[in-house]
Design an enzyme around this catalytic site. Structure first.
Site, short mmCIF file in Angstrom:
data_model
loop_
_atom_site.label_atom_id
_atom_site.label_comp_id
_atom_site.label_asym_id
_atom_site.label_seq_id
_atom_site.Cartn_x
_atom_site.Cartn_y
_atom_site.Cartn_z
N GLN A 27 0.84 -1.19 0.00
CA GLN A 27 0.00 0.00 0.00
C GLN A 27 0.88 1.25 0.00
OE1 GLN A 27 -3.20 0.08 2.84
NE2 GLN A 27 -3.83 2.10 2.18
N PHE A 28 1.26 1.70 -1.20
CA PHE A 28 2.16 2.84 -1.32
C PHE A 28 1.53 4.12 -0.78
CE2 PHE A 28 -0.26 3.86 -5.07
CZ PHE A 28 -0.11 5.23 -5.24
N THR A 29 0.21 4.18 -0.67
CA THR A 29 -0.45 5.40 -0.18
C THR A 29 -0.13 5.69 1.28
OG1 THR A 29 -2.50 4.22 0.33
CG2 THR A 29 -2.33 5.23 -1.86
#
Length: 150
Positions: free
Chosen positions: A78-80
């Site tokens: 989850q790069f966010t």
């Protein structure tokens, strides 16, 4: 590296309507590699996650790790989690690792987890995933580890 741990009764990940990862009781690990992260940072993050005492013992105190309770790990990229919301109303993601490096570090983390823990399921890197979970407690723990000197 950033992780958000959620102690769950159950969790699953779907891609295109198909369940690709699923656990019963254990930890949902949302994982983000940042610029400058290394294999060593990933290994330290994993070691901390596996030993973190956030499961209840017989007295109801958080004294047991996911390994102690033989719970599952569901690891989802989850790069966010690297979002910068300091200015404006649109998050920036410049702190996140480049996609190739993010995938490499995610794959490294998952491979090590599979070596060290009995039940490891995953999402799919860079896919449009639908994550479902029943948060147990609720217990949600944010974690950040950085390379030395970073």
């Amino acid at each position: 590296m950033i992780a958000v741990l959620q102690r769950v009764s159950e969790a699953s990940v779907r891609v295109d309507g198909t369940v690709i990862g699923q656990i019963g009781a254990g930890l949902l690990v949302l994982l983000c590699a940042e610029k400058g992260d290394t294999d060593d940072v990933a290994d330290k993050m994993l070691a901390k996650i596996l030993k973190l005492r956030i499961f209840g013992d017989d007295a109801g105190k958080m004294n047991l790790s996911v390994q102690d309770v033989q719970g599952g790990l569901l690891v989802v990229s989850q790069f966010t989690l690297a979002a910068d919301v300091a200015s404006g109303t649109r998050p920036g993601f410049s702190a996140a690792a480049a996609p190739e490096e993010g995938r490499r570090l995610y794959d490294h983390f998952v491979a090590r987890a599979q070596q060290l823990h009995a039940v490891v399921q995953t999402g799919r890197f860079a896919a449009d995933m639908k994550v479902a979970l029943v948060n147990d407690g609720p217990v949600t723990i944010p974690m950040t580890l950085r390379a030395s000197g970073a």
